[in-house]
Design a protein around this motif. Sequence first.
Motif, short mmCIF file in Angstrom:
data_model
loop_
_atom_site.label_atom_id
_atom_site.label_comp_id
_atom_site.label_asym_id
_atom_site.label_seq_id
_atom_site.Cartn_x
_atom_site.Cartn_y
_atom_site.Cartn_z
N MET A 1 0.91 -1.20 -0.03
CA MET A 1 0.28 0.08 0.33
C MET A 1 0.73 1.25 -0.17
N PHE A 2 1.90 1.60 1.11
CA PHE A 2 3.21 2.67 1.09
C PHE A 2 3.94 2.56 -0.46
N TYR B 1 1.54 4.16 -2.51
CA TYR B 1 0.90 5.71 -2.23
C TYR B 1 2.39 6.10 -2.76
N ALA C 1 -0.69 2.22 -7.27
CA ALA C 1 -0.66 3.82 -7.63
C ALA C 1 -1.55 4.61 -8.44
N VAL D 1 -4.26 5.90 -6.44
CA VAL D 1 -4.27 7.22 -5.95
C VAL D 1 -3.96 8.00 -6.53
N SER D 2 -2.91 8.10 -7.35
CA SER D 2 -2.81 9.30 -8.60
C SER D 2 -3.82 10.20 -8.88
N CYS E 1 -3.23 13.91 -0.29
CA CYS E 1 -3.11 13.37 -0.03
C CYS E 1 -3.40 12.03 1.25
N GLY F 1 -5.90 9.96 -0.79
CA GLY F 1 -5.16 8.99 -1.76
C GLY F 1 -4.90 8.37 -0.36
N VAL F 2 -4.83 8.13 0.97
CA VAL F 2 -4.70 7.47 1.91
C VAL F 2 -5.57 6.58 1.71
N ALA G 1 -5.71 4.64 -1.46
CA ALA G 1 -5.05 3.08 -1.21
C ALA G 1 -5.40 2.41 -0.54
N CYS H 1 -4.69 5.58 9.73
CA CYS H 1 -3.99 6.03 8.41
C CYS H 1 -4.43 7.63 8.53
#
Length: 261
Positions: free
Chosen positions: A67-68, A71, A130, A133-134, A183, A186-187, A190, A236
Amino acid sequence: MTPQHWYEHRWACLVMAAILVLLVWAGLARWVGLDSFPSPWAALHEVPALISDPMAWSAILQSIGRMFAGYALALLVAVPLGLAMGRSRLVYTAFYPLVALAYPMPKAALMPILMLWFGLGDFSKILVIALGVSLPLLYHSYHGASRIEPKLIWVAQSMGMGPLARLGKIVLPASLPEVMIGCRVGVVMALIVMVSSEMIARQEGIGNLLFTSMDMAQYSTVYAVIMLLAVLGIVCDALFEFVRKRCTRWHDSTQSLMDKG
């Protein structure tokens, strides 16, 4: 400044909402009476066993790592591109059709294609995370950059700053409050795409643990995993909100002064 009541605090509201959900869930489970819909107390009873299971911890850590990674990849690509689109008509014209095409497409639907191209390993999952999240990162970065006061750009140009220097020293700091909102969104995205991709490519991770428990009719474990995912999402989001407030404290202070004025 008016003192805040205890029930207006974010964590108090969260606890009250969780209690309400558990009570409604318990009532529905008692009314429905199906094995596939256990009570919340049965699911909570499975949580300690799940946490103490090394295989479950391995699945959770693998999922968090993917996940990270996804991200971070999205941050490296989407934020600079969004800022460039917000400040350059040429970049906007070149990339907007691609963004408009990708926006309504469910990112998990790309997982079978990525599996064919890159296999069932981590890379295909990281790539689909990715991609998911983008878009929020790109959207908020673009809007943050497009709303910058033109005088800031003019001053930077008069000081001889080139496009890349302006992007890093003027555009990014001025756009940071809006970028940080993207952001934060996005977390959550993700986390959602991570679980979806692992449900499709069922080899390892939280998504695989969830579906394996369902296949074995371990319904209490299924709901316990969902509870853990909810807690992971809340943690998160809270951590990122803490970081956001520290990074944009100047903006919050300015906004507060403007509201008072």
